[in-house]
Scaffold this motif. Sequence first.
Motif, PDB file in Angstrom:
ATOM      1  N   ARG A  49      31.874  35.033 145.470  1.00 42.65           N
ATOM      2  CA  ARG A  49      33.185  34.427 145.872  1.00 42.65           C
ATOM      3  C   ARG A  49      33.817  34.285 144.746  1.00 42.65           C
ATOM      4  NH1 ARG A  49      31.161  30.026 150.155  1.00 42.65           N
ATOM      5  NH2 ARG A  49      30.530  31.440 151.884  1.00 42.65           N
ATOM      6  N   THR A  50      33.536  33.916 143.580  1.00 40.85           N
ATOM      7  CA  THR A  50      34.088  33.642 142.523  1.00 40.85           C
ATOM      8  C   THR A  50      34.774  34.734 141.933  1.00 40.85           C
ATOM      9  OG1 THR A  50      32.687  31.638 141.875  1.00 40.85           O
ATOM     10  CG2 THR A  50      34.168  32.495 140.388  1.00 40.85           C
TER      11      THR A  50
ATOM     12  N   MET B 157      27.526  32.454 145.513  1.00 44.27           N
ATOM     13  CA  MET B 157      28.728  31.823 144.995  1.00 44.27           C
ATOM     14  C   MET B 157      29.343  32.657 144.009  1.00 44.27           C
ATOM     15  SD  MET B 157      29.676  28.589 144.307  1.00 44.27           S
ATOM     16  CE  MET B 157      30.673  27.649 143.256  1.00 44.27           C
TER      17      MET B 157
ATOM     18  N   THR C 262      38.829  35.527 141.958  1.00 47.31           N
ATOM     19  CA  THR C 262      39.274  36.016 140.372  1.00 47.31           C
ATOM     20  C   THR C 262      40.230  37.150 140.758  1.00 47.31           C
ATOM     21  OG1 THR C 262      37.643  34.788 139.382  1.00 47.31           O
ATOM     22  CG2 THR C 262      39.025  36.139 137.987  1.00 47.31           C
TER      23      THR C 262
END
Length: 117
Positions: free
Chosen positions: A4-5, A1, A9
């Motif tokens: 992916r963040t 996770m 960004t």
Amino acid sequence: MFRRTFWFTAGAAAGVWATTKVNRKLKQLTPESLAAQAATKAVEAGHKLKDFALDVRDNMAEREAQLGDALGLNGAVDPELPAPRRLAAVESAFTAKHPENTKQPTYIEYNNRNEDH
């Protein structure tokens, strides 16, 4: 996770950066902006040309002074120069043709080639 963040960004930041760059470039290419840039460049070129002309004039005056000194043209003027010489041959020829004229002729008056003789 977390991965992916991070990429989400990074992509959003790259998109904002690219959009900002494109908008700035588009604003530079508007007719008003191009006209302002051309006017600014013309003014700058005019200032450079004026500076060049002033430099040329100053250097020309300096060089003329150097040449005048080298040739002795800038020296003091001798106050006792002889009187200008008169052209006796021209005067006698003129008075022979025009005895009624008592005025002393000048070289230009006698040798005026613009008149029909």
